[in-house]
Design a protein around this motif. Sequence first.
Motif, PDB file in Angstrom:
ATOM      1  N   UNK A  89       0.813  -1.222   0.000  1.00 20.32           N
ATOM      2  CA  UNK A  89       0.000   0.000   0.000  1.00 20.32           C
ATOM      3  C   UNK A  89       0.847   1.273   0.000  1.00 20.32           C
ATOM      4  N   UNK A  90       2.122   1.165  -0.256  1.00 17.67           N
ATOM      5  CA  UNK A  90       3.011   2.334  -0.270  1.00 17.67           C
ATOM      6  C   UNK A  90       2.786   3.174  -1.529  1.00 17.67           C
ATOM      7  N   UNK A  91       3.176   4.455  -1.505  1.00 19.37           N
ATOM      8  CA  UNK A  91       3.184   5.250  -2.738  1.00 19.37           C
ATOM      9  C   UNK A  91       4.064   4.590  -3.801  1.00 19.37           C
ATOM     10  N   UNK A  92       3.720   4.797  -5.076  1.00 17.34           N
ATOM     11  CA  UNK A  92       4.399   4.125  -6.176  1.00 17.34           C
ATOM     12  C   UNK A  92       5.913   4.315  -6.122  1.00 17.34           C
ATOM     13  N   UNK A  93       6.375   5.534  -5.825  1.00 15.11           N
ATOM     14  CA  UNK A  93       7.816   5.808  -5.880  1.00 15.11           C
ATOM     15  C   UNK A  93       8.586   5.066  -4.797  1.00 15.11           C
ATOM     16  N   UNK A  94       7.896   4.579  -3.767  1.00 13.04           N
ATOM     17  CA  UNK A  94       8.571   3.922  -2.646  1.00 13.04           C
ATOM     18  C   UNK A  94       8.448   2.399  -2.644  1.00 13.04           C
ATOM     19  N   UNK A  95       7.670   1.847  -3.557  1.00 15.50           N
ATOM     20  CA  UNK A  95       7.335   0.433  -3.395  1.00 15.50           C
ATOM     21  C   UNK A  95       8.128  -0.511  -4.296  1.00 15.50           C
ATOM     22  N   UNK A  96       8.932   0.003  -5.236  1.00 10.54           N
ATOM     23  CA  UNK A  96       9.584  -0.866  -6.211  1.00 10.54           C
ATOM     24  C   UNK A  96      10.480  -1.903  -5.543  1.00 10.54           C
ATOM     25  N   UNK A  97      11.314  -1.473  -4.589  1.00  6.79           N
ATOM     26  CA  UNK A  97      12.239  -2.395  -3.935  1.00  6.79           C
ATOM     27  C   UNK A  97      11.480  -3.452  -3.141  1.00  6.79           C
ATOM     28  N   UNK A  98      10.500  -3.015  -2.362  1.00  7.52           N
ATOM     29  CA  UNK A  98       9.723  -3.958  -1.564  1.00  7.52           C
ATOM     30  C   UNK A  98       8.967  -4.934  -2.468  1.00  7.52           C
ATOM     31  N   UNK A  99       8.408  -4.431  -3.541  1.00  6.59           N
ATOM     32  CA  UNK A  99       7.666  -5.297  -4.468  1.00  6.59           C
ATOM     33  C   UNK A  99       8.571  -6.372  -5.057  1.00  6.59           C
ATOM     34  N   UNK A 100       9.758  -5.994  -5.509  1.00  7.50           N
ATOM     35  CA  UNK A 100      10.656  -6.973  -6.125  1.00  7.50           C
ATOM     36  C   UNK A 100      11.146  -8.000  -5.112  1.00  7.50           C
ATOM     37  N   UNK A 101      11.376  -7.559  -3.874  1.00  5.22           N
ATOM     38  CA  UNK A 101      11.873  -8.494  -2.858  1.00  5.22           C
ATOM     39  C   UNK A 101      10.796  -9.477  -2.428  1.00  5.22           C
ATOM     40  N   UNK A 102       9.551  -9.028  -2.353  1.00  6.58           N
ATOM     41  CA  UNK A 102       8.470  -9.951  -1.997  1.00  6.58           C
ATOM     42  C   UNK A 102       8.163 -10.884  -3.171  1.00  6.58           C
ATOM     43  N   UNK A 103       8.206 -10.357  -4.394  1.00 10.70           N
ATOM     44  CA  UNK A 103       7.989 -11.208  -5.568  1.00 10.70           C
ATOM     45  C   UNK A 103       9.063 -12.287  -5.665  1.00 10.70           C
ATOM     46  N   UNK A 104      10.296 -11.955  -5.244  1.00  8.34           N
ATOM     47  CA  UNK A 104      11.386 -12.927  -5.286  1.00  8.34           C
ATOM     48  C   UNK A 104      11.160 -14.092  -4.327  1.00  8.34           C
ATOM     49  N   UNK A 105      10.249 -13.917  -3.372  1.00  8.39           N
ATOM     50  CA  UNK A 105       9.908 -15.009  -2.452  1.00  8.39           C
ATOM     51  C   UNK A 105       8.919 -15.984  -3.076  1.00  8.39           C
ATOM     52  N   UNK A 106       8.458 -15.669  -4.289  1.00  6.69           N
ATOM     53  CA  UNK A 106       7.474 -16.514  -4.953  1.00  6.69           C
ATOM     54  C   UNK A 106       6.049 -16.067  -4.751  1.00  6.69           C
ATOM     55  N   UNK A 107       5.868 -14.869  -4.196  1.00  5.21           N
ATOM     56  CA  UNK A 107       4.526 -14.345  -3.934  1.00  5.21           C
ATOM     57  C   UNK A 107       4.008 -13.559  -5.135  1.00  5.21           C
ATOM     58  N   UNK A 108       2.700 -13.596  -5.322  1.00  2.00           N
ATOM     59  CA  UNK A 108       2.058 -12.656  -6.230  1.00  2.00           C
ATOM     60  C   UNK A 108       1.947 -11.319  -5.499  1.00  2.00           C
ATOM     61  N   UNK A 109       2.199 -10.210  -6.192  1.00  2.00           N
ATOM     62  CA  UNK A 109       2.216  -8.902  -5.547  1.00  2.00           C
ATOM     63  C   UNK A 109       1.342  -7.923  -6.320  1.00  2.00           C
ATOM     64  N   UNK A 110       0.464  -7.233  -5.597  1.00  2.00           N
ATOM     65  CA  UNK A 110      -0.313  -6.124  -6.147  1.00  2.00           C
ATOM     66  C   UNK A 110       0.064  -4.854  -5.400  1.00  2.00           C
ATOM     67  N   UNK A 111      -0.124  -3.709  -6.058  1.00  3.16           N
ATOM     68  CA  UNK A 111       0.186  -2.419  -5.451  1.00  3.16           C
ATOM     69  C   UNK A 111      -1.051  -1.528  -5.508  1.00  3.16           C
TER      70      UNK A 111
END
Length: 247
Positions: free
Chosen positions: A6-28
């Motif tokens: 739920x972070x602003x777009x400019x702040x979520x790229x790193x978190x999104x990629x790290x969670x996706x790397x765990x094998x999770x589906x990720x929405x923003x």
Amino acid sequence: MHVLITRPERDCADLKSRIAALGCAVSVAPLLEIAFKDIPPDALKGATGLIATSRNGLRSLAVSPALNDARSLPIFVVGPATASLARDLGFQQIREGAGTAADLLPLIASATEAERRHLIHLAGDHLAFDIGDALNDKGVRLTPLPAYASVAAETLPESVVQLLTAGALDAVVLMSPRSARVWASLILALPVKVDLTKVVHVCLSPAVARGLQSGRPPTLGAIRIETAIRPALEEIVALVYRLAGGG
């Protein structure tokens, strides 16, 4: 496992990629968007130090003519991400906290009198912790400088509503008390009742967790909340890893 950030777009790229790397589906779905304010050239006149409790304060300063004067000042920053941005902007005297504004208090108290004689806080319009009041008790003069405003989302994206109604959302990451309050208010405003009993609310800190239940009744009721052991991005990733079955 499907995780909503739920972070602003400019702040979520790193978190999104790290969670996706765990094998999770990720929405923003950003619950807050940041609007930067103009900082005039003489805004830091008389300051002996700066406080940044968010990267957004530094982002606002980065496009201000006051940045040149600011670089020569000691700066107290809330955590590693803000410290990294301060280094990128050319600051040399960086005092790094452990992740929350309250953690800055002992750092400031231990600073020299010359450094803390007049501190300027690069502040947002909503503060999770009133550092000014806390520093007044310690005899520190602090001036808030409005640097940015956070604008709350008015609705949840339809894609998120569909995930919720289908029971397909497993976790939602909440990084600030205000985003937690916005999430709760938007859920309660939905025209259909959604079942949150299987959604884990992953919170950066206890203050964020309290934000989920801080509004007036009705509240979200009995929901599952997991809180990071310290307010850091890597702890959010570690918590999601455990929730996803990583041990």
